[in-house]
Design an enzyme around this catalytic site. Structure first.
Site, PDB file in Angstrom:
ATOM      1  N   CYS A   1       0.824  -1.222   0.000  1.00  0.00           N
ATOM      2  CA  CYS A   1       0.000   0.000   0.000  1.00  0.00           C
ATOM      3  C   CYS A   1       0.856   1.269   0.000  1.00  0.00           C
ATOM      4  O   CYS A   1       0.379   2.338  -0.346  1.00  0.00           O
ATOM      5  CB  CYS A   1      -0.949  -0.008   1.182  1.00  0.00           C
ATOM      6  SG  CYS A   1      -2.111  -1.372   1.095  1.00  0.00           S
TER       7      CYS A   1
ATOM      8  N   ASN B   1      -9.959  -0.571  -1.534  1.00  0.00           N
ATOM      9  CA  ASN B   1      -8.510  -0.441  -1.374  1.00  0.00           C
ATOM     10  C   ASN B   1      -7.823  -1.053  -2.601  1.00  0.00           C
ATOM     11  O   ASN B   1      -7.798  -2.268  -2.756  1.00  0.00           O
ATOM     12  CB  ASN B   1      -8.092  -1.163  -0.090  1.00  0.00           C
ATOM     13  CG  ASN B   1      -6.603  -1.091   0.170  1.00  0.00           C
ATOM     14  OD1 ASN B   1      -5.836  -0.615  -0.667  1.00  0.00           O
ATOM     15  ND2 ASN B   1      -6.189  -1.575   1.330  1.00  0.00           N
TER      16      ASN B   1
ATOM     17  N   HIS C   1      -3.897   6.982   1.857  1.00  0.00           N
ATOM     18  CA  HIS C   1      -4.186   5.643   1.331  1.00  0.00           C
ATOM     19  C   HIS C   1      -5.608   5.269   1.761  1.00  0.00           C
ATOM     20  O   HIS C   1      -6.010   5.538   2.895  1.00  0.00           O
ATOM     21  CB  HIS C   1      -3.162   4.648   1.887  1.00  0.00           C
ATOM     22  CG  HIS C   1      -3.487   3.231   1.561  1.00  0.00           C
ATOM     23  ND1 HIS C   1      -3.695   2.806   0.278  1.00  0.00           N
ATOM     24  CD2 HIS C   1      -3.659   2.143   2.361  1.00  0.00           C
ATOM     25  CE1 HIS C   1      -3.983   1.512   0.294  1.00  0.00           C
ATOM     26  NE2 HIS C   1      -3.973   1.090   1.541  1.00  0.00           N
TER      27      HIS C   1
END
Ligand code: COA
Length: 329
Positions: free
Chosen positions: A111, A282, A252
């Site tokens: 990520c 995500n 994020h």
């Protein structure tokens, strides 16, 4: 000399899967997913690889600057779902794009991959080693999701984006500062069990469904809240920026509650926080470039704006990057 983002674009596969889609497959519901994560829908591509997702974004950034593929010197592609283990997806994308003068590599920062790639690319441009770097972040998470595991499969989506980094003579614009961190003890809580050299694919690993995302959500959540908030606050402090000075937090997009905690720590009101987790879930290395691209397309970020990018993910890896927006609105 500083490196500045001079173009940005994103791409997601066309097919949208809402929370209700999961209800017939696993024991979950729209309400749980929305309240625990902030996600309403996500895009999945069950065909093609991550380079197919990223190629349109790469072409778009070149078009925006009126450049040809040969003008690119370096490609850094952040992903944990490469088309193949080797060659690198950077090499595959180089061929598809026709960027014959570029060298490059993949970067597996999960990520935080895009932030790691952005900082690495910026240093290459600042040093004069390359003139133009194409930085991509994206993941085809559907390729490593266990659609029988309700604790992970509802969280992710497919998508990604690209930015072009070029040298700017005005030192007040571009990638201003960064804090990047890593703590390998996070491996226990977020990993893919098989498929690497430690545990190569066998019939047993496939039968045991070991080729998918494994996550201990609560442990990751606790570290993410602290990690992302700490570095986001620290980068503001050491650059002597107040909440009024920051135009945008681009976090994020893993969980709305993690994003809220980060914004609170920075003292930022919600209208300064870029959120699109509701529409994309995500997308791992894809979230930040997708956010930046949407801010740019919707003319919400102006030249000179201070933007704080923040992430937390597998590794653990986390970090924060301060940029001063260099593209004319
Ligand atoms: N639908 C319905 N119930 C679900 C569910 C789903 N999709 N997934 C889990 N549950 C259940 C659990 O089984 C648990 O049930 P139990 O109490 O009977 O045991 C309950 O919901 C609560 O689970 P828990 O894991 O405590 O929820 P949570 O509030 O921690 O939320 C995450 C789970 C994954 C959303 C959250 O932990 C998270 O976002 N973690 C961090 C993710 C992250 O940042 N990753 C890094 C980048 S990839």
């Amino acid at each position: 000399m500083k490196a500045a983002i001079t173009a940005v674009a994103h791409n997601v596969p066309p097919d949208v899967y809402d929370n209700v889609w999961f209800e017939s497959k696993i024991d979950t519901n729209d309400e749980w997913i929305k309240t625990r994560t902030g996600i309403t829908e996500r895009h999945f591509a069950f065909e093609g690889g991550v380079t197919d997702i990223l190629l349109p974004a790469a072409k778009s950034v070149l078009e925006q600057r009126g450049l040809t593929p040969e003008d690119i010197d370096l490609i850094i592609l952040a992903t944990i779902t490469p088309d193949r283990v080797f060659p690198s997806s950077a090499a595959i994308l180089q061929r598809k794009l026709g960027a014959t003068n570029a060298w490059g590599f993949d970067l597996a920062g999960a990520c935080s991959g895009f932030l790691y790639a952005l900082v690495t690319g910026a240093k290459m441009v600042e040093s004069g080693a390359v003139k133009r770097a194409l930085i991509l972040g994206g993941d085809k998470m559907s390729s490593i999701l266990n659609f029988e595991d309700r604790t992970t499969c509802v969280l992710f989506g497919d998508g990604g984006g690209a930015v072009l980094l070029e040298a700017t003579d005005d030192d007040t614009f571009g990638v201003v500062d960064h804090i990047l961190r890593m703590d390998g003890r996070g491996e226990d809580f977020l990993h893919q069990k098989a498929g690497g050299s430690l545990r190569p694919p066998t019939i047993e690993t496939v039968t045991n469904r070991e080729h998918f995302v494994y996550q201990e959500g609560q442990a990751v959540f606790k570290s993410a809240v602290k990690g992302m908030a700490d570095v986001s606050f620290e980068i503001m402090q050491r650059n002597e920026l107040t909440a009024d000075d920051v135009a945008w937090l681009v976090p994020h997009q893993a969980n709305l509650r993690i994003i809220d905690a980060t914004a609170d720590r920075m003292g930022l009101s919600r209208d300064k926080v870029m959120i699109n987790i509701d529409r994309f879930g995500n997308t791992t290395a894809g979230t930040i470039p997708i956010c930046l691209s949407e801010l740019h397309i919707n003319k919400k970020v102006a030249k000179g704006d201070y933007v704080v990018l923040s992430s937390f993910g597998a590794g653990y890896t986390w970090g924060s990057v301060l940029i001063r927006w260099a593209i004319d609105t």
